[in-house]
Design an enzyme around this catalytic site. Sequence first.
Site, short mmCIF file in Angstrom:
data_model
loop_
_atom_site.label_atom_id
_atom_site.label_comp_id
_atom_site.label_asym_id
_atom_site.label_seq_id
_atom_site.Cartn_x
_atom_site.Cartn_y
_atom_site.Cartn_z
N SER A 104 23.16 43.60 164.32
CA SER A 104 24.43 44.25 164.03
C SER A 104 25.43 43.98 165.16
CB SER A 104 24.18 45.74 163.79
OG SER A 104 25.31 46.37 163.27
N ASP A 154 24.08 45.12 151.95
CA ASP A 154 24.63 45.62 153.22
C ASP A 154 26.03 46.18 152.98
OD1 ASP A 154 25.69 45.96 155.78
OD2 ASP A 154 24.65 44.21 156.57
N HIS A 185 21.84 47.38 155.53
CA HIS A 185 22.19 47.02 156.92
C HIS A 185 21.01 47.26 157.88
CE1 HIS A 185 25.22 45.83 159.83
NE2 HIS A 185 24.83 46.82 160.62
C1 MLT Z 1 30.31 45.95 164.71
O1 MLT Z 1 31.10 46.83 164.99
O2 MLT Z 1 29.91 45.10 165.52
C2 MLT Z 1 29.85 45.90 163.30
O3 MLT Z 1 30.71 46.61 162.50
C3 MLT Z 1 28.47 46.38 163.16
C4 MLT Z 1 28.28 47.76 163.70
O4 MLT Z 1 28.10 47.88 164.88
O5 MLT Z 1 28.29 48.72 162.93
#
Ligand code: MLT
Length: 211
Positions: A104, A154, A185
């Site tokens: 992520s 996701d 996710h």
């Molecule tokens: C981010 O902010 O890098 C992406 O949206 C993934 C997350 O951290 O939720």
Amino acid sequence: MTSEFIHRFVPAKGQGAPSLLLLHGTGGDENDLLQLGAMVSPNSALLSPRGRVIENGMPRFFRRLAEGVFDEDDVRGRALELADFVEAERRRYGIGRPIALGYSNGANVAAALMLLRPDTLAGAALLRAMVPLSEPPRPDLSGVRVLVASGMADPIVPPSNSTRLAAMLRATGANVSHETLPVGHQLSRADLDLAREWLRTVDAREPVAER
Ligand code: MLT
């Protein structure tokens, strides 16, 4: 900027396995991916920093303006800080160029790092990653192996976004495998299996060379 990060380091347990740079998701920390890293590659040295941006008490690797909307100046600065950290810790611990295993937000900063400082990583497994920069540079990443593992359901990363990321990385010459798993996710067992298999093929085809 200083390149110090709170981090954990686990020395290699055997020879020949690439070092892994573990990069957690929003709200995680340096402990989060240690178990995953050890399961993906039991002999690898593990270097696991904690993101230095705090959003509502949650560590991250760069600032965002909203869900999926990034402060790109911050992305650039923080990715370079992380590159400096990796280079300093490689000297300190005597480890080779690592392969990033990022989830992520950690996968997003790994993608930015590859684009902005292409010599830092030997490859990357990007779990639920999205495009980190709208106007990325196009470094030469010829032959660098990248896994993009997306979730079919996701809610944070639309399929078009991860497909764009894979194309962006392919355009640099990177050898990109883009897999879409029947998950959301969150990380799943399928990610572990996929990352482990992918790393095995990276090892077999291309022992991690010093570039
Ligand atoms: C981010 O902010 O890098 C992406 O949206 C993934 C997350 O951290 O939720």
